[in-house]
Design a protein around this motif. Structure first.
Motif, mmCIF file in Angstrom:
data_model
loop_
_atom_site.group_PDB
_atom_site.id
_atom_site.type_symbol
_atom_site.label_atom_id
_atom_site.label_comp_id
_atom_site.label_asym_id
_atom_site.label_seq_id
_atom_site.Cartn_x
_atom_site.Cartn_y
_atom_site.Cartn_z
ATOM 1 N N UNK A 131 0.778 -1.288 -0.451
ATOM 2 C CA UNK A 131 0.125 0.059 0.398
ATOM 3 C C UNK A 131 0.532 1.572 0.345
ATOM 4 N N UNK A 132 1.234 1.932 -1.571
ATOM 5 C CA UNK A 132 2.155 2.771 -1.019
ATOM 6 C C UNK A 132 3.199 2.850 -0.820
ATOM 7 N N UNK A 133 4.049 3.744 -0.349
ATOM 8 C CA UNK A 133 5.392 3.274 0.229
ATOM 9 C C UNK A 133 5.456 2.519 1.829
ATOM 10 N N UNK A 134 4.367 1.165 1.551
ATOM 11 C CA UNK A 134 4.707 0.669 2.946
ATOM 12 C C UNK A 134 4.257 -1.210 2.408
ATOM 13 N N UNK A 135 4.328 -1.792 3.126
ATOM 14 C CA UNK A 135 4.334 -3.611 2.902
ATOM 15 C C UNK A 135 3.375 -3.939 3.582
ATOM 16 N N UNK A 136 1.958 -4.148 3.304
ATOM 17 C CA UNK A 136 0.834 -5.047 4.360
ATOM 18 C C UNK A 136 1.367 -6.091 4.669
ATOM 19 N N UNK A 137 1.631 -6.874 4.399
ATOM 20 C CA UNK A 137 1.838 -7.718 4.724
ATOM 21 C C UNK A 137 2.611 -9.164 3.159
ATOM 22 N N UNK A 138 3.087 -10.194 4.045
ATOM 23 C CA UNK A 138 3.755 -10.692 2.953
ATOM 24 C C UNK A 138 3.856 -12.474 2.876
ATOM 25 N N UNK A 139 4.355 -13.288 2.192
ATOM 26 C CA UNK A 139 4.593 -14.546 2.734
ATOM 27 C C UNK A 139 5.572 -15.240 1.642
ATOM 28 N N UNK A 140 6.463 -16.155 2.432
ATOM 29 C CA UNK A 140 7.027 -16.933 1.500
ATOM 30 C C UNK A 140 5.883 -18.449 1.144
#
Length: 582
Positions: free
Chosen positions: A292-301
């Motif tokens: 979201x814009x210049x931020x990361x809301x989450x992620x997964x391997x």
């Protein structure tokens, strides 16, 4: 015959003079016995000025939105107002200078062509974001893009308003009034645009960042009948077929060609109420992110052959904090209640790591998420189960309403909201947290994820507020205590009773075959931190310091510094090219 012809000619001339007098009288206004004579009908003058300023006002939040994926919404706004004031001052001086030399202003003719080049120039300047940095970058970019459009617009509005013909009230009044009126009218319209635009973003192809830029430029060209529109043709073609920030099949191919050099690919992107939302895949290290814009809301391997060798059998979160939130299930309660008889409320979604686990455990789960695209992408790209109650709404109004309608409804509440380098302040006020307290059952537990710079005052203010609402809390960080980074995630676990807050041991069922859950459930005692150890800069805090509605500015004043630090952190997570080619 000759005298008759002369008579007809005289009658025609007389009628023409009468009509001219009627038109002049229609524009005349009597004020205090004096006759004010605008050069054109007042409605026409004010209407034209309004159109110029309204389009310029729309351009302000649109420009900020375009900068946000590269710099973040907060850094993008740091010097924005200063640039507006600078443009207004230059416009006033330029108009006065041109008038003193009896030179035509004709600024309206240049507004539309310049507006068409804004997305072109921004896409080129974004490549220098690392060199310029999060403070200078947005200002330099707008100095060469939006502020020139604003300058021309303010000059054009002053030019139009000069037809009000205020010279009889003195030269200073005649020169200053159009400029001052233009600035204040523009400022009021910007406030309206800031409130209105986020609600329509992404609802059609026109209501995207690049779509709105083209729309504003086109309307300007049509309304002001610019004779220089041919100069804008290269800019339009570039935006539609070469600009990576324009949503089209060809431009998306260009984005992925560029991202491939960093071994990333773009899976989906959209404009929405909270910002630019996209899903990215890293092919080198094997992970997927929600941005979201210049931020990361989450992620997964993702599950790769290499990871299978290490024992990974399910997709794992890239951030430990999201599994640590699940420890709220492990807090000991006086009476055992099976998961399928419990209810959970999530404030904020991200990619849905913790909500997915709760749903998998059979807990009746409600998710409140303000952004419909975030929920859509979490479902499509991160396997969020659909068997939950979805609430797309502003959490502040929803919680206020539900606290009155259905108190003590939830066994677990997970509060996980953050984006853009700063917390949404309204969701950390005493009143909002008190609403969550009302919704929580007497033997229930809440987990609150708070990200902030522990060297600044806001974390201490927010934590004091949490402790004022919930009498029994423990705080954990998601990184080791010897980590020099001061911008950290803190998870606060709280209950409504004063009984010791303790976690039961996790079982294989709690782990859901996840290596991350085995590592972080329950949270390690070595990650626990205590409220007195969170300094908050030079300011000394007492127990009465807390955040209440109406006092949000006490926290907001530190957002600039925190957001800049967050920008630096995010640039370490992904290469600059990935952020710049959104």
């Amino acid at each position: 015959m000759a005298p008759k012809n002369r008579a007809k000619g005289g009658d025609s001339k007389k009628k023409s003079q009468d009509k001219s007098q009627e038109k002049t009288q229609a524009t005349n206004v009597s004020i205090g016995g004096a006759t004010w004579q605008p050069k054109k009908p007042i409605v026409e003058i004010l209407g034209n000025a309004f159109a110029i300023l309204a389009l310029a006002a729309l351009g302000s939040p649109i420009s900020q939105m375009n900068l946000s994926p590269v710099y973040g919404s907060i850094p993008a706004a740091i010097h924005h107002q200063k640039g507006i004031m600078l443009a207004a001052m230059i416009a006033y001086i330029a108009v006065a200078q041109l008038r003193s030399q009896n030179m035509p202003i004709n600024a309206k003719n240049y507004i539309s062509p310049m507006a068409y080049y804004v997305p072109v120039l921004q896409s080129l300047l974004f490549k220098y974001s690392t060199v310029l940095g999060p403070e200078r970058g947005p200002f330099v970019t707008e100095l060469l893009t939006y502020f020139p459009v604003l300058l021309l617009s303010l000059m054009g509005a002053s030019e139009v308003l000069s037809d009000l013909n205020l010279t009889q009230y003195g030269t200073r009044v005649a020169e200053a009034t159009p400029a001052i009126a233009s600035y204040f009218a523009y400022s009021a319209m910007v406030q309206g645009a800031n409130s209105f635009l986020p609600q329509i973003m992404g609802t059609s192809d026109f209501f995207t960042r690049s779509g709105l830029q083209l729309l504003v430029a086109t309307i300007s060209g049509v309304l002001f009948r610019s004779t220089m529109m041919a100069l804008a043709v290269p800019a339009v073609l570039h935006t539609m077929f070469q600009n990576p920030h324009h949503y089209a099949t060809r431009t998306t191919q260009i984005v992925n060609h560029t991202l491939a050099e960093s071994q990333y690919s773009l899976l989906a992107r959209a404009d929405s109420v909270t910002g630019y939302i996209s899903v990215l895949e890293n092919h080198k290290d094997g992970f997927r992110l929600l941005r979201c814009d210049h931020s990361i809301l989450g992620g997964e391997w993702t599950i790769t052959p290499e990871r299978k060798k290490t024992g990974q059998t399910v997709k794992e979160t890239i951030y430990a904090v999201f599994t640590m939130l699940e420890a709220v299930r492990l807090i000991k309660t006086p009476i055992f209640v099976p998961d399928d008889e419990r209810d959970a409320l999530f404030i904020g979604l991200g990619i849905g790591t913790a909500p997915t686990a709760f749903i998998t455990h059979g807990i009746n789960t409600t998710i409140v998420e303000i952004d419909p695209v975030v929920h859509d992408y979490a479902t499509k790209y991160f396997s969020l189960p659909t068997n939950h109650t979805k609430v797309i709404a502003d959490a502040t109004t929803w919680v206020d309403s539900q606290a009155k309608a259905a108190p003590e409804s939830y066994d677990y509440i997970i509060h996980d909201v953050f984006t853009g380098g700063a917390e949404p302040i309204a969701l950390f006020t005493y009143e909002f947290l008190q609403g969550l307290n009302t919704l929580l059952k007497e033997d229930g537990a809440i987990a609150i994820n708070y990200a902030g710079d522990i060297d600044l005052p806001p974390p201490r203010i927010v934590l004091n507020t949490i402790f004022a609402v919930f009498p029994n809390c423990r705080i954990y960080r998601d990184t080791l205590p010897d980590d020099p980074e001061t911008f950290i995630n803190m998870i606060v676990f709280c209950t409504k009773t004063l009984a010791p807050l303790e976690f039961r041991l996790a079982t294989n069922d709690d782990y859901l075959d996840s290596m991350a859950r085995r590592a972080y459930l329950p949270p390690d005692d070595g990650l626990e931190i205590h409220l007195p150890n969170i300094g908050g800069g030079e300011r000394k805090y007492t127990e009465v310091d807390m955040l209440k509605r109406g006092q949000e500015s006490e926290v907001a004043e530190y957002h600039d510094e925190a957001a800049i630090k967050h920008w630096v952190v995010m640039r370490k997570v992904m290469p600059a090219a990935v952020w710049e080619n959104w």
